[in-house]
Enzyme design. Structure first.
Site, PDB file in Angstrom:
ATOM      1  N   ASP A 182       0.826  -1.214   0.000  1.00 36.88           N
ATOM      2  CA  ASP A 182       0.000   0.000   0.000  1.00 36.88           C
ATOM      3  C   ASP A 182       0.861   1.265   0.000  1.00 36.88           C
ATOM      4  O   ASP A 182       0.359   2.375   0.182  1.00 36.88           O
ATOM      5  CB  ASP A 182      -0.947   0.010   1.200  1.00 36.88           C
ATOM      6  N   ASP A 240       7.599   8.783  12.313  1.00 32.32           N
ATOM      7  CA  ASP A 240       6.205   8.972  11.888  1.00 32.32           C
ATOM      8  C   ASP A 240       5.753  10.392  12.217  1.00 32.32           C
ATOM      9  O   ASP A 240       4.984  10.630  13.155  1.00 32.32           O
ATOM     10  CB  ASP A 240       5.315   7.936  12.587  1.00 32.32           C
ATOM     11  N   HIS A 297      38.919 -30.015 -14.162  1.00 30.82           N
ATOM     12  CA  HIS A 297      38.961 -31.475 -14.317  1.00 30.82           C
ATOM     13  C   HIS A 297      37.582 -31.954 -14.774  1.00 30.82           C
ATOM     14  O   HIS A 297      36.556 -31.480 -14.285  1.00 30.82           O
ATOM     15  CB  HIS A 297      39.327 -32.121 -12.976  1.00 30.82           C
ATOM     16  N   GLU A 327      39.084 -30.040 -19.952  1.00 35.85           N
ATOM     17  CA  GLU A 327      39.354 -31.456 -20.230  1.00 35.85           C
ATOM     18  C   GLU A 327      38.218 -32.082 -21.031  1.00 35.85           C
ATOM     19  O   GLU A 327      37.047 -31.793 -20.810  1.00 35.85           O
ATOM     20  CB  GLU A 327      39.537 -32.220 -18.916  1.00 35.85           C
ATOM     21  N   ASP A 379      37.151 -36.091 -22.224  1.00 35.19           N
ATOM     22  CA  ASP A 379      37.346 -37.542 -22.294  1.00 35.19           C
ATOM     23  C   ASP A 379      36.586 -38.032 -23.522  1.00 35.19           C
ATOM     24  O   ASP A 379      35.358 -38.093 -23.509  1.00 35.19           O
ATOM     25  CB  ASP A 379      36.787 -38.235 -21.042  1.00 35.19           C
ATOM     26  N   HIS A 427      32.191 -39.470 -19.069  1.00 33.74           N
ATOM     27  CA  HIS A 427      33.088 -40.154 -18.141  1.00 33.74           C
ATOM     28  C   HIS A 427      32.955 -41.654 -18.390  1.00 33.74           C
ATOM     29  O   HIS A 427      31.959 -42.264 -18.010  1.00 33.74           O
ATOM     30  CB  HIS A 427      32.725 -39.794 -16.698  1.00 33.74           C
ATOM     31  N   GLU A 478      41.811 -36.556 -23.201  1.00 36.66           N
ATOM     32  CA  GLU A 478      42.026 -37.957 -22.805  1.00 36.66           C
ATOM     33  C   GLU A 478      41.346 -38.801 -23.882  1.00 36.66           C
ATOM     34  O   GLU A 478      40.130 -38.869 -23.965  1.00 36.66           O
ATOM     35  CB  GLU A 478      41.430 -38.212 -21.422  1.00 36.66           C
ATOM     36  N   LYS A 494      48.614 -37.183 -26.477  1.00 36.75           N
ATOM     37  CA  LYS A 494      49.754 -38.005 -26.877  1.00 36.75           C
ATOM     38  C   LYS A 494      50.201 -37.609 -28.283  1.00 36.75           C
ATOM     39  O   LYS A 494      49.412 -37.078 -29.069  1.00 36.75           O
ATOM     40  CB  LYS A 494      49.368 -39.480 -26.836  1.00 36.75           C
ATOM     41  N   ASP A 496      27.753 -19.161  11.330  1.00 37.18           N
ATOM     42  CA  ASP A 496      26.714 -19.043  12.351  1.00 37.18           C
ATOM     43  C   ASP A 496      27.022 -20.089  13.420  1.00 37.18           C
ATOM     44  O   ASP A 496      26.913 -21.289  13.170  1.00 37.18           O
ATOM     45  CB  ASP A 496      25.348 -19.280  11.708  1.00 37.18           C
TER      46      ASP A 496
END
Length: 811
Positions: free
Chosen positions: A206, A238, A360, A390, A392, A405, A439, A490, A759
């Protein structure tokens, strides 16, 4: 009222002055002091609004709301929220009147709705730029689709509009609002902060706030205040005696509520009249407390111009308490040295001389067994400055190589889609080179296809030959490799004989099997806990096309430091499991440091970390390992350290190692830092003064945190240390500690300092509230604010700590 240095009863005098200025009655009848529950941001904002502008007018906000795209958003639209090919549901979205909150609900959900703030958004992607929207591309054209991207690890929101015009309005409108949120100056940011609290407190919308709503507001703000005292402040504000506060009265209420006694006391120590800092007084503060040195005079003038809200004070060359508080809460008043935020390091040294932000199993969003593989994971990592990702790769059933994976239930994504994503996002956060750690589990045929994708998609971005056509004696620098993607994999033979067609295409499979590490599994083995016989060696066929793309990052098995030294191939690098690397670091730390001055080393998490947990990267950085790969998707201490180290140097993903780690002859051992020539230990003293507006961790109504601060040092073993303050009962709004924690740092060039707020819970483990981590070398001494981050690493303004830091040589 004139206040002199060291005089008066502080809090009461200040509030009396405030109330007279604001036309409030004197609070002398209050039985409770006003020294608590006071965030700087609100105090300053309240002053700004009262002296410089009227909050309700908000000319800038009115201007943005006149924008035609924003008008469409405020009018509301029905957009399809898409989670999958089969989950597409209409939701009504609209921008609320505050110009920052987006509200949405289902047509059938009754009163239930959701909201999020534009400040949570990082970007808008147009068209089919997510896997979900790609999956429905045939059903919905690109000009209807867009994705809202959130900061941190929060999932994105994929949306489909009914028309291209509606999609365009939302895309452009949200972009304008994000830009406005990101470019707000301090005053606008604080104005918005006050507005946000009013909106939260005004439950019945309001435009007024009764006392019941004020009480709820105080609980929301994490403060437990005496009800009689709160009512006294309310009645003071107020002025119309209507029993409720309109927005300007609300500002006055905040004016009283948000005085910060601890900042006022620092101000008083240097102010001659207690009301302002003259130029020479501010200069004295900067020189004596902030260690500003000779630049203090020039800096004082600049700070007044930048942070002083009063034009009158500016003309007098003076700074008010408001301006002083603004400065202390700014980035210049932050604990993090602004000079280290830009690109300040030498980027012209060999790659081996840098720590490199590395990920990774980058494709995973979750765990290593059943997690979802996603292009979004690459985007998120690259946006965080990651420079080594990476893949795979495995043979795909339809002839296209896939990434996942291996031997697990993780989902699969196409190799070519990842390369396309890299092409688009590799250099958005940093211009420096990206290393693609491959990989490779594919057969020769799909390896050749991978090489084809790399060449065709990446084009000139892919480095496929030595920079000058010569055999390198040392690795090139990040500067020389700017804008390039390097393949780590490689290789048949070496750089010197890569054109020798007589070479066999068979290569050893020893690399990255981790079989020499009884704790780890092969990344490609089933996670059964079994370990292969280390003595078995196999050969696999390697595609010459793929092999030829490997230049400076040839993967080889690690045969020991002596073998690497005598072999002397700077472009060869080895991957080591975390436990093997840790063992080598302990047994032969100096050799490891020297090895890493010449060649790259990549460290990866144990195969037993199926939950995608991380190891402590500090152990690896201590011996100069460059590519310390972490699971970026997993929040926690380890990623805090990674983010902390790479927060400096423009977040470019490359950090120059200390000079004793770059000299191949230096005799540095992390186990014995005192034996290094030029050894200079430092004393770090941290006075934890106060906290400001700490977030609630328990959302139950009436729950207030009991915060404590812990400072943790990470570095060489001798530097690992933790100290913490006592806890403060029931005050997350502005807890006051005034406790000093002391540390001795033996290798400051390697140390990271982590501030953690928790906390306190005597019955169970403390709950995390926030943290901030930074390199010791990036700390600014003096009175500083520490702007806290969430567990996810994203900002949680205006939560902060106020500290006084001293660094000195150990005598």
């Amino acid at each position: 009222m004139t206040m002199r240095r060291g005089g008066g009863s502080g809090a009461y005098q200040r509030v009396a002055a405030v109330t007279r200025e604001s036309g409030f009655s004197d609070p002398a009848s209050s039985s409770e002091g006003l020294t608590n529950n006071i965030p700087s941001e609100i105090s300053t904002s309240a002053n700004f609004l009262w002296h410089e502008s009227k909050l309700a007018m908000d000319p800038e906000g009115s201007h943005i709301r006149d924008d035609p795209h924003v008008k469409v958003m405020m009018g509301g639209s029905t957009l399809r929220k898409v989670k999958s090919r089969s989950w597409k549901k209409p939701r009504h979205f609209r921008l609320l009147e505050d110009g920052l909150t987006i509200w949405y609900k289902s047509r059938w959900a009754g009163k239930g709705h959701s909201t999020f703030s534009v400040t949570e958004l990082e970007a808008v992607r147009e068209g089919h730029q997510s896997e979900v929207l790609l999956s429905i591309a045939e059903e919905f054209p690109a000009d209807l689709c867009f994705t809202l991207v959130f900061h941190g690890r929060q999932g994105n929101l994929d949306l489909v509009a009914d028309s291209p015009e509606e999609a365009r309005a939302w895309i452009q409108g949200v972009r304008k609002l994000i830009h406005k949120a990101q470019t707000m100056d301090e005053k606008e940011r604080l104005d918005q902060w006050v507005r946000d609290w009013f909106q939260k407190a005004d439950k019945n919308k309001d435009g007024k706030m009764n006392f019941k709503e004020v009480r709820k507001l105080l609980k929301m703000m994490n403060v437990d205040m005496n009800e009689e005292h709160a009512f006294h402040l309310f009645t003071m504000a107020d002025k119309s005696e209507s029993g409720s506060l309109e927005i300007e009265q609300f500002v006055h209420f905040y004016k009283i509520l948000t005085q910060r006694d601890e900042v006022w006391k620092v101000f008083q120590d240097y102010s001659g009249d207690g009301e302002k800092l003259l130029l020479d007084e501010l200069e004295s503060f900067l020189r004596m407390e902030q260690h500003g040195g000779e630049l203090s005079t020039q800096n004082a003038r600049e700070l007044i111009d930048r942070y002083e809200p009063s034009e009158t004070a500016k003309k007098q060359g003076a700074m008010s308490l408001d301006g002083f508080q603004m400065y202390l809460c700014s980035q210049e008043g932050s604990i993090f040295n602004p000079e280290h935020q830009g690109l300040y390091q030498d980027m012209g040294q060999p790659l081996s001389h840098y720590f490199i932000s590395s990920s990774h199993n980058t494709y995973l969003l979750e765990n290593q067994l059943r997690g979802h593989s996603s292009l979004e994971a690459y985007i998120q990592a690259l946006k965080r400055g990651c420079r080594c990702v990476e893949l795979d790769s495995w043979d795909g059933s339809d002839g296209e190589p896939v990434v996942y994976h291996g031997h697990t239930l993780t989902s699969k994504i196409l190799f070519r889609d990842i390369i396309s994503t890299l092409k688009e996002y590799a250099f958005k956060a940093s211009d420096f080179p990206v290393i693609l750690s491959l990989e490779n589990h594919c057969g020769v045929e799909q390896q050749a296809l991978m090489a084809q994708h790399l060449r065709q998609i990446l084009g000139d971005t892919l480095l496929s030959s030595p920079l000058d056509g010569q055999m390198p004696q040392q690795l090139p620098s990040p500067q020389e490799l700017k804008g390039k993607i390097l393949l780590k994999a490689k290789k048949i033979g070496g750089l010197e004989n890569c054109l020798d067609e007589t070479l066999t295409d068979e290569v050893s499979d020893e690399e990255e099997t981790a079989n020499d590490d009884a704790e780890s599994l092969s990344a490609g083995d089933p996670p059964t806990g079994c370990v292969n016989d280390n003595k078995k060696k196999s050969k696999s066929k390697l595609s010459r096309e793929l092999s030829d793309l490997v230049v400076y990052c040839k993967s080889v098995h690690f045969h020991g430091f002596e073998h690497a030294r005598s072999h002397n191939k700077c472009y060869e690098m080895s991957s080591l499991s975390e436990s093997k690397a840790k063992r080598l670091a302990k047994e032969a730390g100096t050799d490891f440091v020297q090895h890493n001055s010449r060649q790259l080393s990549r460290i990866y998490p144990s195969g037993l970390r199926t939950d995608s947990s991380n190891y402590n990267p500090q152990d690896m950085w201590n011996v100069g390992c460059q590519i310390v790969a972490l699971n970026f998707q997993t929040a926690g201490l380890e990623m805090d350290l990674n983010d902390g180290l790479f927060r400096q140097n423009q977040r470019c993903g490359y950090i120059l190692k200390p000079d004793f780690m770059r000299d191949g002859k230096a005799q540095f051992s992390p186990e014995k830092p005192g034996e290094l020539q030029g050894y200079t230990p430092l004393r770090l003293s941290i006075q934890v003064i106060s906290g400001q507006q700490l977030p609630k961790v328990n959302q139950k109504e009436g729950s207030i945190v009991d915060p404590l601060v812990r400072v943790e040092i990470y570095g060489v073993p001798q530097d690992q240390a933790k100290e913490e303050t006592s806890h403060i009962n029931n005050n997350g709004f502005n807890p006051l500690w005034n406790e000093t924690l002391n540390f001795i740092v033996h290798a400051p060039e390697l140390a990271l300092v982590r501030f953690v707020v928790e906390d306190y819970d005597k019955a169970s483990r403390n709950d995390f509230i926030g943290q901030f981590t930074l390199p010791f070398t990036c700390i600014q001494a003096g009175f500083r604010h520490i702007h806290l981050l969430s567990r996810d690493g994203t900002a949680i303004p205006p939560s902060s700590l106020f500290v006084n830091i001293s660094i000195s040589e150990l005598t």
